[in-house]
Design an enzyme around this catalytic site. Structure first.
Site, PDB file in Angstrom:
ATOM      1  N   PRO A  41       0.833  -1.218   0.000  1.00  0.00           N
ATOM      2  CA  PRO A  41       0.000   0.000   0.000  1.00  0.00           C
ATOM      3  C   PRO A  41       0.854   1.250   0.000  1.00  0.00           C
ATOM      4  CG  PRO A  41       0.145  -0.868   2.205  1.00  0.00           C
ATOM      5  CD  PRO A  41       0.933  -1.809   1.338  1.00  0.00           C
ATOM      6  N   CYS A  42       1.419   1.564  -1.128  1.00  0.00           N
ATOM      7  CA  CYS A  42       2.315   2.721  -1.187  1.00  0.00           C
ATOM      8  C   CYS A  42       1.565   4.025  -0.998  1.00  0.00           C
ATOM      9  CB  CYS A  42       3.069   2.728  -2.508  1.00  0.00           C
ATOM     10  SG  CYS A  42       2.019   2.624  -3.943  1.00  0.00           S
ATOM     11  N   HIS A  43       0.263   3.974  -1.045  1.00  0.00           N
ATOM     12  CA  HIS A  43      -0.495   5.210  -0.852  1.00  0.00           C
ATOM     13  C   HIS A  43      -0.467   5.649   0.602  1.00  0.00           C
ATOM     14  CE1 HIS A  43      -3.368   1.944  -0.099  1.00  0.00           C
ATOM     15  NE2 HIS A  43      -3.878   2.758   0.793  1.00  0.00           N
TER      16      HIS A  43
END
Length: 106
Positions: free
Chosen positions: A54-56
């Site tokens: 989940p790079c967000h």
DNA sequence: GTTGTGACGGGTC
DNA sequence: CGACCCGCCACAA
């Protein structure tokens, strides 16, 4: 876990970020023992494991959203914000309240 | 808030 | 290998 590339190490850490929380590029860099903060973003830019990583949930240390998918503004950023809101992370004027959502791998 | 400079790993040549 | 440029940044001015 011995011979992972820099990027892989970034992915591993990102995956540890709990849902509904965020962390910063700086913290990730510190955890990896490096000072190339931009390198973190560079690693996430490729993000081959979008479903697992989940790079967000990784934002800039000043609370701003930072970039997403190589873009620093535009629809990509809008999507990043949307993903965060989907995790109950409020984004006010493109910024996240770090005191409330920051996860520093305590 | 804006602008410039620093830092450093990865990828490319 | 070695040198070069680039990047989802950080920090100081």
């Amino acid at each position: 876990m011995t011979h992972m590339t820099f990027s892989e190490q970034v992915y591993v850490l990102c995956r540890k970020i709990p849902r509904g929380r965020v962390t910063t590029y700086k913290i990730l860099a510190e955890k990896l023992g490096i000072k190339g903060y931009q390198a973190i973003g560079q690693a996430l830019r490729c993000n081959p494991y979008a479903s697992d990583v989940p790079c967000h949930r990784v934002i800039a240390s000043n609370g701003s959203i930072g970039g997403f998918k190589g873009k620093r503004e535009g629809k990509e950023i809008d999507e990043k914000v949307r993903l965060l809101k989907g995790e109950s992370v409020l984004v006010i004027q493109g910024e996240v309240d770090l005191h409330q959502y920051l996860y520093s791998f305590s």
